[in-house]
Design an enzyme around this catalytic site. Structure first.
Site, PDB file in Angstrom:
ATOM      1  N   HIS A 133       0.832  -1.217   0.000  1.00 53.53           N
ATOM      2  CA  HIS A 133       0.000   0.000   0.000  1.00 53.53           C
ATOM      3  C   HIS A 133       0.861   1.258   0.000  1.00 53.53           C
ATOM      4  O   HIS A 133       1.968   1.261   0.535  1.00 53.53           O
ATOM      5  CB  HIS A 133      -1.004  -0.009   1.165  1.00 53.53           C
ATOM      6  CG  HIS A 133      -0.397   0.087   2.529  1.00 53.53           C
ATOM      7  ND1 HIS A 133      -0.172   1.293   3.160  1.00 53.53           N
ATOM      8  CD2 HIS A 133       0.020  -0.863   3.395  1.00 53.53           C
ATOM      9  CE1 HIS A 133       0.353   1.073   4.364  1.00 53.53           C
ATOM     10  NE2 HIS A 133       0.484  -0.220   4.532  1.00 53.53           N
ATOM     11  N   ASP A 157      -0.491   4.404   0.887  1.00 53.06           N
ATOM     12  CA  ASP A 157      -0.984   5.438   1.800  1.00 53.06           C
ATOM     13  C   ASP A 157      -0.271   5.331   3.142  1.00 53.06           C
ATOM     14  O   ASP A 157       0.318   4.296   3.475  1.00 53.06           O
ATOM     15  CB  ASP A 157      -2.503   5.317   1.980  1.00 53.06           C
ATOM     16  CG  ASP A 157      -2.925   3.962   2.533  1.00 53.06           C
ATOM     17  OD1 ASP A 157      -2.419   2.930   2.039  1.00 53.06           O
ATOM     18  OD2 ASP A 157      -3.765   3.921   3.448  1.00 53.06           O
ATOM     19  N   ASP A 171       6.446   1.602   6.357  1.00 49.67           N
ATOM     20  CA  ASP A 171       5.019   1.241   6.249  1.00 49.67           C
ATOM     21  C   ASP A 171       4.343   2.134   5.216  1.00 49.67           C
ATOM     22  O   ASP A 171       3.755   3.130   5.568  1.00 49.67           O
ATOM     23  CB  ASP A 171       4.362   1.385   7.625  1.00 49.67           C
ATOM     24  CG  ASP A 171       2.899   0.984   7.647  1.00 49.67           C
ATOM     25  OD1 ASP A 171       2.454   0.287   6.723  1.00 49.67           O
ATOM     26  OD2 ASP A 171       2.190   1.375   8.596  1.00 49.67           O
ATOM     27  N   GLU A 226      -5.154   1.489   2.750  1.00 47.83           N
ATOM     28  CA  GLU A 226      -4.962   0.462   3.794  1.00 47.83           C
ATOM     29  C   GLU A 226      -5.148   1.038   5.193  1.00 47.83           C
ATOM     30  O   GLU A 226      -5.782   0.427   6.046  1.00 47.83           O
ATOM     31  CB  GLU A 226      -3.566  -0.159   3.648  1.00 47.83           C
ATOM     32  CG  GLU A 226      -3.363  -1.417   4.484  1.00 47.83           C
ATOM     33  CD  GLU A 226      -2.817  -1.180   5.884  1.00 47.83           C
ATOM     34  OE1 GLU A 226      -2.850  -2.124   6.688  1.00 47.83           O
ATOM     35  OE2 GLU A 226      -2.374  -0.049   6.202  1.00 47.83           O
ATOM     36  N   GLU A 227      -4.604   2.232   5.414  1.00 47.84           N
ATOM     37  CA  GLU A 227      -4.672   2.817   6.758  1.00 47.84           C
ATOM     38  C   GLU A 227      -6.090   3.265   7.118  1.00 47.84           C
ATOM     39  O   GLU A 227      -6.381   3.568   8.267  1.00 47.84           O
ATOM     40  CB  GLU A 227      -3.702   4.008   6.879  1.00 47.84           C
ATOM     41  CG  GLU A 227      -2.245   3.694   6.554  1.00 47.84           C
ATOM     42  CD  GLU A 227      -1.537   2.778   7.541  1.00 47.84           C
ATOM     43  OE1 GLU A 227      -2.200   2.304   8.492  1.00 47.84           O
ATOM     44  OE2 GLU A 227      -0.336   2.518   7.360  1.00 47.84           O
ATOM     45  N   ASP A 286       4.321  -6.052   5.167  1.00 52.28           N
ATOM     46  CA  ASP A 286       3.741  -4.874   5.835  1.00 52.28           C
ATOM     47  C   ASP A 286       3.840  -4.997   7.355  1.00 52.28           C
ATOM     48  O   ASP A 286       3.004  -4.503   8.075  1.00 52.28           O
ATOM     49  CB  ASP A 286       2.266  -4.725   5.389  1.00 52.28           C
ATOM     50  CG  ASP A 286       1.675  -3.363   5.750  1.00 52.28           C
ATOM     51  OD1 ASP A 286       2.453  -2.425   6.000  1.00 52.28           O
ATOM     52  OD2 ASP A 286       0.446  -3.238   5.789  1.00 52.28           O
ATOM     53  N   HIS A 325       3.688   4.047  12.163  1.00 50.80           N
ATOM     54  CA  HIS A 325       2.579   4.823  12.760  1.00 50.80           C
ATOM     55  C   HIS A 325       3.056   5.830  13.813  1.00 50.80           C
ATOM     56  O   HIS A 325       2.263   6.610  14.318  1.00 50.80           O
ATOM     57  CB  HIS A 325       1.508   3.916  13.417  1.00 50.80           C
ATOM     58  CG  HIS A 325       0.726   3.099  12.443  1.00 50.80           C
ATOM     59  ND1 HIS A 325      -0.559   2.686  12.678  1.00 50.80           N
ATOM     60  CD2 HIS A 325       1.041   2.622  11.218  1.00 50.80           C
ATOM     61  CE1 HIS A 325      -0.997   1.972  11.640  1.00 50.80           C
ATOM     62  NE2 HIS A 325      -0.024   1.928  10.747  1.00 50.80           N
TER      63      HIS A 325
END
Length: 464
Positions: A88, A90, A121, A155-156, A184, A434
């Site tokens: 991903h 995003d 990520d 995804e997030e 991931d 994150h």
């Protein structure tokens, strides 16, 4: 490969492809990110379909475009295995003033660490896979496998529209795929690679206790009411004991028993419990041994209480009795727990506790979210190939680990396509996805690109 790879990583990190905050400017960035990735894939010689998946309807009535999902393929030789990579583009929100050392959208190298939002990520791993493919191209070598890409940009925010597309493409795009690779997550160590073969699921609950919509004054009503907050605290307090054991009757009935082989896998894992405790800034864990600690993170369920909506929580003293409060908690699920059984068990337990309080308030329990756990067979081809590739590139056996959190895409892909899924992480344990100062080590990024190339070769060997 690496100067080009780093250059592109810098370009990709510079795009603020945040899917979490629902802002038109950020959606434009996501669309730009998808366009850039599609161009990069076409540059490899891949056929790229940029699939339009429509709009997201927000609660406030505004609609935002969902970035296209990229389906790309390179090679269709029936004699070769076909490997599909999921990734991903995003990212989570990031602001420098929240504690970043530098602008989170500017790739910054310090002591061999590449800092920036999305480095680990998941932009770094997506590019590592692209680097692996480019290496064969640059050397004029035949790529030993057929390659497919499934790349999304939401995804997030819960992978909007992805499951529907995967279902639609089951007998199309995915029909020739032998295995799907997800990269991931992270290793459990700073220097020793890992393979992930399981993740926990999650059931998220809310429990509301209501007397009336408005709050009360504790001088005027204190002492003559069943207070909703007292009811709720008793309910939440009945869910888990001080040793972390879930108190909902029957909850452990369907948890898979530990096998001897599984015990050996846990013994072989490289984890310094003291170092892990110190780096987590925790005084004491509930368990002292590596094996017990990891089993309770990965293969046993856990219950966490997250918060209370409607309670007074600002600084200062306010003599209020909240009229309506909502408690939030969730249970991390493991094989072979059944989500609907867990939902019933939780509701029955809370109803029983509430009935014993003889309260005149109204209680409502609901399961807001349910995500299944995922487990893979570690003797499958793709795990064997990955182990051999790790041995080639890193000179060591990988840690065979699970992930205590939930990665819904693994279960969705495995169940929908009926294809084998493997989690092949590249990032170190301290990458901080994150979080502030997310990074990927230059070493992990470069060796990770090599690992993917070695994986292609090993998959081809096993296939022949």
């Amino acid at each position: 490969v690496h100067p080009l790879g780093r250059m592109t990583l810098k370009e990709w990190v510079a795009i603020e492809s945040d899917s979490v905050q629902p802002a038109p400017r950020l959606r434009r960035e996501l669309l730009r990110m998808a366009g850039l990735a599609a161009d990069r894939l076409r540059g490899l010689g891949a056929r790229v379909a940029s699939v339009d998946v429509g709009f997201q309807q927000l609660p406030d009535g505004q609609t935002l475009p969902i970035p296209p999902i990229l389906l790309a393929e390179l090679g269709s030789d029936p004699k070769k295995p076909t490997v599909c990579f999921y990734g991903h583009l995003d990212v989570q929100p990031a602001r420098q003033e929240d504690g970043w050392l530098a602008d989170p959208y500017m790739l910054t190298e310090v002591d061999g660490k590449l800092y920036g939002r999305g480095t680990t990520d998941n932009k770094g791993p997506v590019l590592a896979w692209i680097n692996a493919v480019s290496a064969f191209k640059a050397l004029d070598q035949d790529i030993p496998v057929n390659i497919k890409f499934l790349i999304e940009g939401m995804e997030e925010a819960g992978s909007l529209a992805l499951e529907e597309l995967v279902r639609k493409e089951k007998s199309g795009f995915f029909s020739s795929v032998d295995c799907i690779v997800i990269s991931d997550n992270l290793w459990i160590s700073r220097r020793k690679p890992a393979l992930i073969y399981g993740t926990r699921g999650n059931s998220y609950f809310t429990v509301e206790v209501k007397c009336r919509d408005q709050d009360f004054h504790s001088g005027t009503f204190g002492g003559i009411l069943n207070e909703p907050m007292a009811d709720l605290v008793a309910l939440l307090g009945s869910l888990v004991d001080a040793s972390g054991r879930i108190l909902v009757p029957g909850i452990y009935e369907h948890v898979a028993p530990v096998t001897e082989e599984e015990k050996r896998v846990y013994e072989a894992i490289d984890l310094d419990v003291e170092e892990y405790r110190n780096s987590s800034q925790v005084k004491r864990f509930l368990f002292d041994t590596k094996e017990e600690l990891l089993m309770h993170l990965w293969r046993y369920p856990s219950l966490s209480i997250h918060g209370i909506e409607g309670a007074f929580h600002e600084p200062g003293a306010k003599t209020v009795i909240p009229g309506r409060v909502i408690g939030k908690f969730s249970i991390r699920l493991v094989p072979h727990m059944d989500m609907s059984v867990v939902e019933t068990q939780v509701k029955q337990h809370l109803e029983y506790i509430f009935s014993k309080r003889n309260s005149s308030n109204q209680m409502t329990v609901s399961m807001a979210l349910g995500l299944h756990p995922w487990i893979a067979n570690i003797s499958d081809h793709q795990y064997l190939a990955a182990k051999r590739a790790i041995k080639t590139v890193f000179g060591t056996e990988p840690d065979m680990i699970r992930d205590g959190s939930t990665i819904p895409i693994a279960k969705i892909l495995q169940d929908t396509t009926q294809k084998s899924v493997i989690m092949l992480p590249l990032g170190a344990v301290d990458d901080g996805e994150h979080s502030q100062n997310e990074k990927i080590n230059r070493w992990n990024y470069i060796e990770g690109s090599k690992l993917f190339a070695a994986f292609f070769l090993e998959m081809a060997k096993l296939h022949s």
